[in-house]
Design an enzyme around this catalytic site. Structure first.
Site, PDB file in Angstrom:
ATOM      1  N   HIS A  84       0.821  -1.223   0.000  1.00 27.49           N
ATOM      2  CA  HIS A  84       0.000   0.000   0.000  1.00 27.49           C
ATOM      3  C   HIS A  84       0.853   1.270   0.000  1.00 27.49           C
ATOM      4  O   HIS A  84       0.689   2.114  -0.892  1.00 27.49           O
ATOM      5  CB  HIS A  84      -0.961  -0.014   1.190  1.00 27.49           C
ATOM      6  CG  HIS A  84      -1.659   1.292   1.416  1.00 27.49           C
ATOM      7  ND1 HIS A  84      -2.544   1.835   0.508  1.00 27.49           N
ATOM      8  CD2 HIS A  84      -1.582   2.186   2.452  1.00 27.49           C
ATOM      9  CE1 HIS A  84      -2.982   2.997   0.966  1.00 27.49           C
ATOM     10  NE2 HIS A  84      -2.403   3.229   2.141  1.00 27.49           N
ATOM     11  N   HIS A 108       4.072   6.688   5.703  1.00 30.70           N
ATOM     12  CA  HIS A 108       2.906   7.373   6.281  1.00 30.70           C
ATOM     13  C   HIS A 108       2.102   6.532   7.265  1.00 30.70           C
ATOM     14  O   HIS A 108       1.348   7.077   8.079  1.00 30.70           O
ATOM     15  CB  HIS A 108       1.996   7.919   5.163  1.00 30.70           C
ATOM     16  CG  HIS A 108       1.132   6.896   4.488  1.00 30.70           C
ATOM     17  ND1 HIS A 108       1.559   6.158   3.404  1.00 30.70           N
ATOM     18  CD2 HIS A 108      -0.135   6.489   4.736  1.00 30.70           C
ATOM     19  CE1 HIS A 108       0.586   5.359   3.001  1.00 30.70           C
ATOM     20  NE2 HIS A 108      -0.454   5.532   3.803  1.00 30.70           N
ATOM     21  N   GLU A 112       1.541   4.914  13.019  1.00 34.14           N
ATOM     22  CA  GLU A 112       0.220   4.446  13.436  1.00 34.14           C
ATOM     23  C   GLU A 112       0.171   2.929  13.589  1.00 34.14           C
ATOM     24  O   GLU A 112      -0.398   2.410  14.547  1.00 34.14           O
ATOM     25  CB  GLU A 112      -0.828   4.887  12.413  1.00 34.14           C
ATOM     26  CG  GLU A 112      -2.239   4.399  12.686  1.00 34.14           C
ATOM     27  CD  GLU A 112      -2.873   5.077  13.875  1.00 34.14           C
ATOM     28  OE1 GLU A 112      -3.781   4.480  14.478  1.00 34.14           O
ATOM     29  OE2 GLU A 112      -2.460   6.199  14.220  1.00 34.14           O
ATOM     30  N   ASP A 113       0.791   2.207  12.639  1.00 33.85           N
ATOM     31  CA  ASP A 113       0.579   0.756  12.557  1.00 33.85           C
ATOM     32  C   ASP A 113       1.786  -0.088  12.945  1.00 33.85           C
ATOM     33  O   ASP A 113       1.695  -1.319  12.923  1.00 33.85           O
ATOM     34  CB  ASP A 113       0.156   0.381  11.127  1.00 33.85           C
ATOM     35  CG  ASP A 113      -1.192   0.993  10.762  1.00 33.85           C
ATOM     36  OD1 ASP A 113      -1.998   1.205  11.677  1.00 33.85           O
ATOM     37  OD2 ASP A 113      -1.417   1.269   9.571  1.00 33.85           O
ATOM     38  N   ASP A 175      -3.192   8.384  -0.900  1.00 32.57           N
ATOM     39  CA  ASP A 175      -3.571   7.295   0.004  1.00 32.57           C
ATOM     40  C   ASP A 175      -5.032   6.905  -0.229  1.00 32.57           C
ATOM     41  O   ASP A 175      -5.376   5.726  -0.346  1.00 32.57           O
ATOM     42  CB  ASP A 175      -3.337   7.750   1.447  1.00 32.57           C
ATOM     43  CG  ASP A 175      -3.844   6.747   2.467  1.00 32.57           C
ATOM     44  OD1 ASP A 175      -3.371   5.605   2.460  1.00 32.57           O
ATOM     45  OD2 ASP A 175      -4.710   7.122   3.280  1.00 32.57           O
ATOM     46  N   ASP A 295     -21.479  16.621 -25.702  1.00 30.90           N
ATOM     47  CA  ASP A 295     -20.067  16.852 -25.387  1.00 30.90           C
ATOM     48  C   ASP A 295     -19.466  15.678 -24.623  1.00 30.90           C
ATOM     49  O   ASP A 295     -18.742  15.848 -23.657  1.00 30.90           O
ATOM     50  CB  ASP A 295     -19.909  18.145 -24.587  1.00 30.90           C
ATOM     51  CG  ASP A 295     -20.806  18.171 -23.358  1.00 30.90           C
ATOM     52  OD1 ASP A 295     -21.568  17.209 -23.167  1.00 30.90           O
ATOM     53  OD2 ASP A 295     -20.733  19.148 -22.588  1.00 30.90           O
TER      54      ASP A 295
END
Length: 763
Positions: A84, A108, A112-113, A175, A295
């Site tokens: 990812h 990034h 957090e993870d 992201d 269009d």
């Protein structure tokens, strides 16, 4: 709005008549095969292709660090989690962003993870990248589609993080784009929520930043999830149309290129079809079917410079007939997101309508990549945020939106304003001096005035549009010249303007000015109450002395104290005790009345008021004090009156004979000495109530109303109640100038044969 089912049925019927293999609904698509993860050298080569001076060591270290940090973590698809951040970095290399942004994309999710910390990232990669990663970490768990207040507060956090460094937004959008590309692996209950927040917030935000390609992909991915049936039908029609007109795009490209070349103008011409979401929204907005859209295919004519843009336009217009009303010049008046192009539509080869966008190479880059088209990685541009402040109108809009944060009273206001400005197209108007003002469509003169300056909006009393007087609520059109007429006598706008204004800036300014005006009223009332108490107690009052007592009153300024007294939140005696700790309040009977007030009112005894400080003047509802009148009978000039302070509401004025005053007998601190102060040159009407007992016969009410009208009274409300078969009791709320005026109306009513009895009601 056109009926959705009718559109779908028409499109499906038309599709069945064309021999094209149907496209399965998006929701039923099998999972895409996993793609090979990008290797280290692939990433470095992608960056080096547009930035030969890239820091390869930094990119390699970030790649290895992120891969080790995520370790054996996997995504919902079963792919390694590290795939990812790699895909996010790949999206940003397509936008040709600087090394720090690419590294932040790789890292990034680490704070957090994983077990990574901000301090560790600062140490290894430097504080600039650490700040980017931390900004993204704060936004990791945003759920923008939730309860309204939570959604609004999270949008605040998003924009405030962007304010520190705009690259946070670019990584966040990339992201979100990769998450949308893999949305099919997300649990069904979360899929719709993510698609809704993408369509509501992220796609329009990408559009406002000029990143049109990303916006279109985000919209289409959301559309496919939220309405797979409509998406499939539109795709079927587009595929059928492409099959039918297989060679048409190439033919038009060749003819356009040849015509321009024969006139000595080199140009790059390419065609593309519009996206399913764009087509669907246009069909709904214009209430038309697919066949009526002219269009669906658009062509870009890319030339070397601005002069060549106008030459190309001239060549096109002299070669093919122009479709009236389809010409727009966004080169001379760029959109707020920096978009610049000439738009025109002609009847081209094969009598086909051909929509053209004529622009330079630089304009083409900004049209597709928006703020990401600005070259961040070159030497001497400074920080990206500072650079964009100088170079980008789109970033100016973003800073303006963040500025509303300080003006909004609550998160819901801010969300309302931001969504409003995210979704609106623009209209361009001019001041009399030629300054260009860009506003959302359907904006009016009120919005224009506040766009010029907040003070202009607050003091606006009229306007001229193209030299002609017009209402302030007039909707503006492209090219209007607007002159706003102002008056120093108006310091605050009417609160009703808030419902008329379209832009967030105007609404926020009106709300803020209204709050300030109300606060000033309460502060003025509070100051008079305090000064009267000090005068009665024969002690000195001075702002300087009160300033020293502010901590004891838990207020930060003198105006806050006075406003609190005016609203009834603080007693004037509390202010005196804060300034003079030895102060002792002496309860003074009101008008010589204390326990026996109710009895004396019934006996119509009106004692003389005690001598003391001057009473507070009452000028009417539109005065500089927060004043209202007794709810069940009002008060009029000529009445002896008393004021009752109601916390949070201001002063309620009662006639001294009002029975309602007995309810306040035990609260002498709420009583105020007030007097009328009416200007003869500007008469006002005041509320009163009368009760009429009249004969129940046809025309009786008409006779009563005629008397009131002939004597210049104004009926505000009427209620009737049958007391007996022969008589009706009519209660009338009316507005009169003073007691003499009211007495004259009552006297004339008593003279009517249909009227048995008339009396004034004192609430």
């Amino acid at each position: 709005m056109v009926d959705r089912r009718r559109i779908l049925s028409q499109m499906q019927a038309a599709t069945e008549s064309v021999a094209v293999a149907p496209t399965a609904p998006a929701a039923a698509r099998p999972p895409k095969p996993r793609t090979r993860m990008m290797r280290q050298y692939d990433l470095v080569e992608r960056v080096r292709s547009y930035n030969p001076a890239t820091n390869e060591d930094l990119l390699n270290r970030a790649y290895v660090y992120a891969m080790k940090a995520h370790g054996s973590q996997t995504r919902a698809s079963g792919d390694p989690y590290f795939s990812h951040p790699l895909e996010v970095a790949a999206i940003l290399t397509d936008l040709k962003l600087d090394d720090a942004t690419i590294v932040a994309a790789l890292l990034h999710d680490t704070i957090e993870d994983t077990e990574a910390t901000r301090a560790e990232i600062d140490q290894i990669f430097g504080p600039e990248i650490g700040a980017l990663v931390e900004g993204l970490t704060k936004l990791k768990r945003l759920e923008l589609v939730s309860r309204e207040a939570k959604q609004a507060e999270n949008l605040r956090k998003l924009l405030l993080a962007i304010a520190d460094d705009v690259r946070v937004l670019l990584v966040k959008l990339a992201d979100r784009l990769h998450n949308m590309r893999t949305l099919e692996f997300v649990p069904t209950e979360s899929r719709r929520r993510i698609a809704e927040e993408t369509l509501d917030i992220y796609a329009p935000l990408a559009g406002r930043m000029g990143m049109q390609e990303m916006r279109e992909e985000l919209e289409d991915l959301s559309f496919r999830t939220l309405d797979p049936e409509a998406y499939a039908v539109v795709m079927q029609r587009l595929d059928a149309l492409a099959e039918r007109n297989r060679n048409l795009i190439g033919e038009i490209e060749d003819q356009l290129s040849n015509n321009l070349r024969h006139k000595g103008l080199g140009a790059r011409v390419y065609g593309r079809r519009k996206k399913p979401f764009s087509i669907w929204t246009k069909m709904e907005r214009k209430s038309v079917g697919f066949e009526q859209l002219s269009d669906i295919f658009g062509f870009r004519v890319v030339v070397n410079d601005v002069e060549a843009c106008y030459r190309a336009m001239g060549i096109v217009h002299t070669t093919w007939p122009v479709v009236p009303g389809r010409f727009k010049d966004y080169i001379s008046t760029p959109k707020q997101n920096d978009y610049r192009s000439i738009h025109t539509t002609v009847i081209g080869p094969g009598n086909q309508r051909v929509e053209l966008q004529i622009r330079t190479e630089a304009m083409d880059q900004i049209a597709e990549r928006g703020i990401a088209a600005h070259v961040f990685y070159k030497e001497g541009v400074g920080s990206p945020t500072e650079f964009l402040k100088r170079e980008s109108n789109a970033f100016a809009w973003l800073r303006h939106t963040i500025g509303i944060l300080s003006e909004s009273a609550n998160p819901e206001e801010f969300l309302e304003h931001t969504k409003l400005e995210l979704f609106h197209d623009q209209v361009f108007c001019f001041t009399p001096k030629g300054k260009l003002i860009a506003l959302p469509r359907h904006a009016n003169v009120i919005d224009f005035a506040y766009a010029v300056h907040t003070d202009v909006g607050n003091s606006a009393v009229g306007c001229k549009i193209n030299g002609k007087f017009a209402p302030l609520s007039s909707e503006l059109q492209n090219g209007d010249e607007v002159e706003v007429l102002t008056s120093e006598a108006q310091s605050a706008p009417p609160s009703a303007w808030e419902s008329l204004a379209v832009t967030g800036k105007a609404r926020a300014a009106i709300r803020r000015a209204t709050r300030t005006a109300v606060r000033d009223q309460y502060a003025g009332l509070g100051r008079r109450i305090v000064e009267r108490l000090f005068e009665r107690a024969k002690i000195d009052y001075a702002d300087d002395k009160l300033k020293g007592a502010l901590p004891r009153l838990a207020r930060t300024s003198i105006e806050d104290v006075m406003a609190a007294v005016g609203r009834g939140e603080i007693k004037a005696s509390d202010v005196a005790r804060a300034m003079y700790p030895d102060y002792r309040e002496e309860r003074v009977a009101r008008y010589g009345v204390k326990k026996g007030l109710a009895a004396k009112i019934k006996e119509k005894v009106i004692p003389e008021p005690p001598k003391g400080p001057p009473a507070i003047p009452i000028r009417g509802i539109n005065s500089d004090l927060p004043v209202k009148f007794a709810p069940n009978g009002g008060a009029v000039p000529g009445d002896r009156i008393v004021g009752i302070v109601t916390p949070g509401e201001g002063i309620t004025i009662y006639p001294i004979q009002s029975p309602a005053l007995k309810d306040f007998e035990e609260e002498p601190e709420r009583w105020l000495d007030v007097r009328w102060d009416i200007e003869d040159t500007a008469p006002q009407r005041f509320p009163a109530r009368i009760r009429v007992e009249n004969v129940n016969e046809p025309g009786a009410l008409a006779q009563i109303a005629t008397v009131i009208a002939e004597h210049d009274g104004n009926i505000d409300n009427i209620s009737m109640q049958r007391r007996s078969p022969d008589f009706t009791e009519t209660t009338i709320d009316l507005e009169v100038y003073d007691l003499k005026h009211l007495s004259a109306i009552i006297a004339q009513l008593r003279a009517k044969a249909v009227v048995a009895r008339v009396e004034r009601v004192n609430g």
